[in-house]
Enzyme design. Structure first.
Site, PDB file in Angstrom:
ATOM      1  N   ARG A 208       1.439  -2.970  -1.707  1.00 41.58           N
ATOM      2  CA  ARG A 208       2.371  -2.326  -0.589  1.00 41.58           C
ATOM      3  C   ARG A 208       3.726  -2.187  -1.164  1.00 41.58           C
ATOM      4  O   ARG A 208       4.184  -3.016  -1.988  1.00 41.58           O
ATOM      5  CB  ARG A 208       2.341  -3.604   0.289  1.00 41.58           C
ATOM      6  CG  ARG A 208       1.109  -3.895   1.285  1.00 41.58           C
ATOM      7  CD  ARG A 208       1.141  -2.860   2.061  1.00 41.58           C
ATOM      8  NE  ARG A 208      -0.089  -3.030   2.934  1.00 41.58           N
ATOM      9  CZ  ARG A 208      -1.409  -2.526   2.793  1.00 41.58           C
ATOM     10  NH1 ARG A 208      -1.602  -1.942   1.819  1.00 41.58           N
ATOM     11  NH2 ARG A 208      -2.458  -2.778   3.769  1.00 41.58           N
ATOM     12  N   GLU A 237       7.741   3.837   3.486  1.00 39.22           N
ATOM     13  CA  GLU A 237       6.656   4.749   4.233  1.00 39.22           C
ATOM     14  C   GLU A 237       6.687   4.851   5.579  1.00 39.22           C
ATOM     15  O   GLU A 237       7.117   3.870   6.404  1.00 39.22           O
ATOM     16  CB  GLU A 237       5.468   4.123   3.761  1.00 39.22           C
ATOM     17  CG  GLU A 237       5.080   4.608   2.098  1.00 39.22           C
ATOM     18  CD  GLU A 237       3.701   3.674   2.153  1.00 39.22           C
ATOM     19  OE1 GLU A 237       2.854   3.682   2.952  1.00 39.22           O
ATOM     20  OE2 GLU A 237       3.663   3.201   0.814  1.00 39.22           O
ATOM     21  N   HIS A 254       0.203   6.754  -1.310  1.00 39.85           N
ATOM     22  CA  HIS A 254      -0.500   5.758  -0.589  1.00 39.85           C
ATOM     23  C   HIS A 254      -1.960   6.020  -0.746  1.00 39.85           C
ATOM     24  O   HIS A 254      -2.587   5.781   0.373  1.00 39.85           O
ATOM     25  CB  HIS A 254       0.000   5.086   0.524  1.00 39.85           C
ATOM     26  CG  HIS A 254      -0.436   3.914   0.815  1.00 39.85           C
ATOM     27  ND1 HIS A 254       0.136   2.787   1.639  1.00 39.85           N
ATOM     28  CD2 HIS A 254      -1.522   3.022   0.564  1.00 39.85           C
ATOM     29  CE1 HIS A 254      -0.400   1.867   1.855  1.00 39.85           C
ATOM     30  NE2 HIS A 254      -1.326   1.604   0.923  1.00 39.85           N
TER      31      HIS A 254
END
Length: 371
Positions: A208, A237, A254
């Site tokens: 993350r 993001e 991602h």
């Protein structure tokens, strides 16, 4: 039964056999779009909480992801809403990504991974697989997982504190994003810890974005003091700061776990939990066919990288993400890269033929094993 599902999820045919499926854009899903849905199937971009579900008919929520930081689990429990997710569904895909990232970082630094030390932070489904693979690559694995240590871990790796292993040649992050408790992971690598890293080290983040303080990382890299870095995840993001992107060796949107098999496995895991919730027998999962044969002798790191790149090229995603930053709406372009991501298969869908030198036999067996 009405089922609302993220448009990026494959393998929803078994759900469609049990109700009407409506596909939606997950990042901006609203309460109004849920309508009279009984079931909600999401990925990591959808925040699932009271704001989304209050007053709805939803009784089952499934997230085709490893992490659960986007889901208010306490609220679901209070409302009696069944929850399921897919831990480990994309572990192999992420491990292949990390292995390629390690080889590319070492190639860029004109060094060999064999004999180098690696700190694997987080020994869950993904982290443990990464640790095993990098050990088979010939790296000296050090590990950090405080919650696991508290549970009495007795596996093959000696657990150390994060501060103790920051001197490793490579650091790779595989922790969930948490904000509370003794082992919160938001800004786990903060400015102070990043300041302890040097330009001779390497850093990979595929878990993350906020696990690393991105502003502190940017400052360190701009000063020429930070580690050679590969990022698949970003703190802001779907917005990726161009300044940070320019400083990393490689970056991607991602997608480290975005293999066709990993995404399909996530959907299948939710389907099994869904059938268990309903008390019905699940239909058998289809068997995937092999893609073909990879003919490549493996005698060194470059040969191993060639094998990995038959299935996936990290540099292609780096270029695509870089191009997206020039779009009129970069955040929308970031999501489009994920939504329209080309089919990527895991290596075990191929057969390998070619002589393999002794140092590379263990990792090659890992890559092509169907597990």
């Amino acid at each position: 039964m009405h089922i609302v599902a993220d448009a990026n999820m494959p393998g929803l045919e078994p759900f469609a056999a049990m109700g009407a499926v409506t596909r939606v854009e997950g990042r901006n899903l609203t309460r109004q779009q849920l309508g009279d849905a009984d079931v909600l199937l999401v990925r990591s971009v959808t925040r699932v909480d009271a704001a989304l579900l209050a007053g709805s008919r939803v009784r089952f929520v499934g997230s085709a992801t490893i992490g659960t930081d986007h889901v208010d689990l306490t609220y679901l429990q209070q409302q009696g809403i069944r929850f399921a997710h897919a831990p480990g569904c994309n572990a192999r895909a992420v491990a292949e990504y990390v292995l390629q990232a390690v080889l590319l970082l070492c190639q860029a630094g004109n060094r060999s991974p064999r004999g180098a030390s690696v700190a694997v932070v987080g020994l869950g489904n993904v982290g443990h697989r990464v640790a095993d693979w990098l050990a088979d690559l010939g790296m000296q694995v050090r590990a950090c997982d405080p919650p696991l240590a508290e549970q009495g871990y007795s596996g093959p790796y000696r657990l150390e504190s994060l501060d103790a292993i920051l001197d490793a040649d490579l650091i790779t992050l595989h922790v969930p994003l948490t904000d509370r408790g003794d082992h919160a992971t938001r800004h786990l690598l903060d400015a102070d810890r990043l300041a302890r890293l040097s330009a001779s080290q390497m850093l990979i983040n595929t878990c993350r974005g906020p696990v690393i303080d991105n502003q502190a990382l940017l400052a360190s890299l701009q000063a020429g003091q930070g580690p050679a870095t590969i990022l698949d995840v970003w703190e802001s993001e779907p917005r990726v700061p161009p300044s940070l992107f320019e400083q990393v060796l490689l970056g991607s949107p991602h997608i480290a776990g975005y293999s066709a098999e990993g995404k399909l496995k996530g959907s299948q895991m939710l389907y099994l939990a869904f059938c268990d919730w309903l008390g019905v027998t699940a239909a058998p999962a289809p068997q995937a066919a092999r893609n073909g044969i990879i003919r490549q002798a493996v005698a060194n790191e470059e040969d191993l990288l060639r094998v990995l790149q038959v299935a996936y090229r990290l540099a292609v995603d780096h270029q695509a993400l870089g191009n997206s930053l020039g779009a009129a709406e970069p955040a929308t372009a970031f999501d489009r890269l994920r939504k329209e991501y080309p089919v990527r298969h895991e290596l075990h869908d191929w057969c390998h033929q070619g002589e393999i030198a002794a140092p590379w036999q263990r990792i090659m067996r890992r890559l092509f094993a169907r597990d």
